[in-house]
Design a protein around this motif. Structure first.
Motif, mmCIF file in Angstrom:
data_model
loop_
_atom_site.group_PDB
_atom_site.id
_atom_site.type_symbol
_atom_site.label_atom_id
_atom_site.label_comp_id
_atom_site.label_asym_id
_atom_site.label_seq_id
_atom_site.Cartn_x
_atom_site.Cartn_y
_atom_site.Cartn_z
ATOM 1 N N MET A 1 5.551 2.625 -4.286
ATOM 2 C CA MET A 1 4.678 3.762 -4.561
ATOM 3 C C MET A 1 3.205 3.336 -4.451
ATOM 4 O O MET A 1 2.461 3.883 -3.655
ATOM 5 N N ARG A 2 2.827 2.330 -5.263
ATOM 6 C CA ARG A 2 1.437 1.902 -5.240
ATOM 7 C C ARG A 2 1.043 1.375 -3.868
ATOM 8 O O ARG A 2 -0.052 1.648 -3.380
ATOM 9 N N GLU A 3 1.963 0.645 -3.224
ATOM 10 C CA GLU A 3 1.655 0.064 -1.917
ATOM 11 C C GLU A 3 1.325 1.150 -0.889
ATOM 12 O O GLU A 3 0.397 1.001 -0.098
ATOM 13 N N SER A 4 2.090 2.237 -0.904
ATOM 14 C CA SER A 4 1.825 3.300 0.069
ATOM 15 C C SER A 4 0.488 3.978 -0.221
ATOM 16 O O SER A 4 -0.236 4.364 0.697
ATOM 17 N N LEU A 5 0.125 4.102 -1.486
ATOM 18 C CA LEU A 5 -1.177 4.675 -1.835
ATOM 19 C C LEU A 5 -2.309 3.744 -1.411
ATOM 20 O O LEU A 5 -3.334 4.201 -0.897
ATOM 21 N N GLU A 6 -2.098 2.436 -1.605
ATOM 22 C CA GLU A 6 -3.105 1.450 -1.183
ATOM 23 C C GLU A 6 -3.317 1.519 0.330
ATOM 24 O O GLU A 6 -4.441 1.403 0.812
ATOM 25 N N LYS A 7 -2.229 1.716 1.082
ATOM 26 C CA LYS A 7 -2.330 1.818 2.542
ATOM 27 C C LYS A 7 -3.138 3.039 2.945
ATOM 28 O O LYS A 7 -3.938 2.977 3.877
ATOM 29 N N MET A 8 -2.924 4.163 2.238
ATOM 30 C CA MET A 8 -3.687 5.371 2.538
ATOM 31 C C MET A 8 -5.180 5.124 2.304
ATOM 32 O O MET A 8 -6.014 5.506 3.126
ATOM 33 N N LEU A 9 -5.486 4.469 1.194
ATOM 34 C CA LEU A 9 -6.877 4.171 0.873
ATOM 35 C C LEU A 9 -7.484 3.262 1.941
ATOM 36 O O LEU A 9 -8.607 3.485 2.396
#
Length: 103
Positions: A1-9
């Motif tokens: 979850m966090r990893e995919s959000l970090e990628k978006m950022l």
């Protein structure tokens, strides 16, 4: 979850909702410093985001910065009251009372 959000950022997506998600994810992992950084950006982008103020206070509390937690919750109360967010208002009022008792 966090990893995919970090990628978006990393791709240049940056908005209050993304920052809120990142802040919550870091908080869930017990990292108050990272959580606070993202949640601070969230409330800068959307000062009316009462749920973000609530979590920002929690992140500061986790890091042991009770003055910053108090400030976040007080600002969050203003945001919640301005938008009729009764649940967030109630929760942050309780958090502040607990801080008063602990202090």
């Amino acid at each position: 979850m966090r990893e995919s959000l970090e990628k978006m950022l990393a791709k240049g997506v940056d908005n209050a909702l993304l920052r809120f998600g990142l802040g919550k994810a870091w908080l869930d992992e017990g990292n108050g410093a990272e959580a606070a950084a993202h949640l601070q950006r969230c409330v800068e982008q959307d000062p009316k985001y009462s749920a973000a103020w609530k979590l920002l206070g929690k992140a500061h509390q986790l890091e042991g910065d009770l003055a910053a937690a108090r400030k976040a919750w007080e600002q969050g109360l203003e945001a919640a009251r301005a938008h009729g967010d009764k649940q967030a208002e109630k929760e942050m009022t309780v958090f502040l009372k607990k801080l008063d008792k602990a202090g």
